[in-house]
Design an enzyme around this catalytic site. Sequence first.
Site, PDB file in Angstrom:
ATOM      1  CG  ASN A   1      -0.059   8.790   8.049  1.00 14.13           C
ATOM      2  OD1 ASN A   1      -0.658   7.789   7.320  1.00 14.13           O
ATOM      3  ND2 ASN A   1       1.289   8.781   8.433  1.00 14.13           N
TER       4      ASN A   1
ATOM      5  CD  GLU B   1       2.324   5.250   6.662  1.00 14.03           C
ATOM      6  OE1 GLU B   1       1.657   4.768   5.904  1.00 14.03           O
ATOM      7  OE2 GLU B   1       2.003   6.094   7.802  1.00 14.03           O
TER       8      GLU B   1
ATOM      9  CB  THR C   1      -0.964  -0.114   1.201  1.00  5.34           C
ATOM     10  OG1 THR C   1      -0.357  -0.045   2.347  1.00  5.34           O
ATOM     11  CG2 THR C   1      -1.962  -1.172   1.167  1.00  5.34           C
TER      12      THR C   1
ATOM     13  CB  THR D   1      -1.193  -1.603   8.828  1.00  7.22           C
ATOM     14  OG1 THR D   1      -2.007  -0.833   9.506  1.00  7.22           O
ATOM     15  CG2 THR D   1      -1.911  -1.970   7.530  1.00  7.22           C
TER      16      THR D   1
END
Lengths: 408, 408
Positions: free
Chosen positions: A403, A280, A162, A199
């Site tokens: 984000n 991230e 993703t 995740t």
Amino acid sequence: MGKALAVSPLAPASFPTLPDIGGVEIATAAAGVKYKDRTDVMLARLAPGTTMAGVFTRSATRSAPVLDCQAKIGTASDAGAAILVNSGNSNAFTGGRGVESVQAITQSVANATGVPVERVFTSSTGVIGEPLPHDRIIAKLDDLASALEAANMEHAARAIMTTDTFPKGAGAEIMVDGQPVRIAGIAKGSGMIAPDMATMLVYIFTDAQIAQPPLQAMLSRLTDRTFNCITVDSDTSTSDTLLLAATGASGVAVDDAPEFEAALHDVMQDLAHQVVRDGEGATKFVTVQVTGAASDADARTHALSIANSPLVKTAIAGEDPNWGRIVMAIGKSGAAADRDRLTIRFGDILVAENGWVAPGYAEDQGATYMQQPDLTITVDIGLGTRQATVWTCDLTHGYISINADYRS
Amino acid sequence: MGKALAVSPLAPASFPTLPDIGGVEIATAAAGVKYKDRTDVMLARLAPGTTMAGVFTRSATRSAPVLDCQAKIGTASDAGAAILVNSGNSNAFTGGRGVESVQAITQSVANATGVPVERVFTSSTGVIGEPLPHDRIIAKLDDLASALEAANMEHAARAIMTTDTFPKGAGAEIMVDGQPVRIAGIAKGSGMIAPDMATMLVYIFTDAQIAQPPLQAMLSRLTDRTFNCITVDSDTSTSDTLLLAATGASGVAVDDAPEFEAALHDVMQDLAHQVVRDGEGATKFVTVQVTGAASDADARTHALSIANSPLVKTAIAGEDPNWGRIVMAIGKSGAAADRDRLTIRFGDILVAENGWVAPGYAEDQGATYMQQPDLTITVDIGLGTRQATVWTCDLTHGYISINADYRS
């Protein structure tokens, strides 16, 4: 995602060469679940005799696919198995429609592969709360089934990404009783990563021969020391899934082979570290070691308090050897600590001890150390003998950019 | 700090006009503890008969000044009291030298003001782990003592600022038994803010007449509903201190006056909200209400899980009505929840219910709502009748910039 993300500066140079695992066939496809022009579906078929073990998110709001996998994982079966994974949509918080999507997908995979539906496992990762367009996935199943071949793990790793900036794989080949046994695994995950699975989707395949109960016990034991010891942002996904498939194709029993468990540990730790390295916005990979704690639980609580502290993580992003914030994180954790017994090290550099900065420490040493991409922070609590190690990354503008803009 | 920070967009238009409190005298000075060209020391002298109550950080690594205040606060005394606060250096994790600084400061304040040393309270805020240059503070004490005057609260509020972008004050004047009673308070704090007091220093003065034990009980009760319900970044300071001084100058007893407790609550809540409105990098003030929880503790756990989630806070920064991340935060909190009983509202807008998006909800509504500076997120858990409210802000590039560069 609107725009392509730059590859993490902490990424490995290339995807590793992984051993072929007998009894595993894989295919990928671009189904257009959400992303355009990239693969987003992976199908794996596992030979008859395969045992399956799994660990899953402990979230109270876990997704329909997770609940379905959990219900099936412990079942003994001589039938083969199949795994169908899509990226782009997590089919989480989608009410009764989410359950219908799982039923439609698993039944269609059963039809396309000949695997009984109670041995079909499905995972979904991506946006929460939007209906999964499962028809797009089902429309690709016949193509996928006819394209199944000895696994190309890199293609599979790419199909499940993703916000990941690089595909993640790890493998091992070891000798047990003079016979080769192979392990190959892939993972995805980069945000919403915290202990209790993050995740993350992880699929590990081995040709070892082992029954389900000992395989499950081994997987749970190793997860506690690997995937449950990483954190990017303290947020826990509704979809986390780790499946381990042992096909038995090597004909080598590993029930009592500590070398197999050691190799599986290394593969799992490697994949877990890669998830952190793709955290991230990450620019630093940080190992947090806590020693001298009064209990295992205290050691882990302190380590996670440091690893999850926004002020510690932003200091690391700024290459600031700010050990005061580490003292703060120890103090707030709730676990036992005595300010005047703490010892703090950056790498091998003794920074603070006896309730204050170490006499021989110069700020320049710490500042130079902090410029490295891989950092180790060690805190000795001074109250006992228990320890814990967790891995995390820094908190940067990149995390905010990803984000505050990306709808995941 | 190297550079001046822009004033928070959530700041009040101006410092409020606060009532004069009989029995309180204040002076400020620029002692050069760390900052140049600004006041960084505040001295308050409180008249004989003043009762003092306090609440403090629960950090296991709390600072020497905090430990000294805690040891003194419960002591009954007819002597006056004094409070000396410096910004720029927190005198935290400074070993035996930190204790020496506290002793030197409190004794010097006693000498300069005539207040006995066991009634001198000191607080320090700023960088951790560096020795406090207490001589610079002590050198200003005679000037401070001779400059004491009926309180200029705005000057005092400015002297205790660190990364704060505006001075924080709140006050009230109420009638008790037909007689006026006054409250005036100041606060500092903008990062390292989490329940159990945050990096906050708060000083509240009242001319009410009340003994120490009921004053302490009232303060602890109200702190639980105000300062312990705010979070900026989940990090907890080693220095948090809230002191409440009741001089009795009004001659009005308030032991059994619920209107006094209500007014004190409002002053404390106002100051707590201002701390959040000055949260490092904040562009949104967010009220998180959780209703329908199985217990008070569950309600609070869910509310804090939402308020501390980096993914929720970055979504708010991006004005993204990403209710999926709220489901995630509920799921990870560890408190009781049932995915299919959650109801989520943005303001009055029904967003999700029965395990999925609400039938009448359109994403545009949520996106428009998120553009406001003040937001309310309400989650009904659907399992009981207990509730909690906490306040937080968003997580922005501003937070990263402040904390990756500023050594605090």
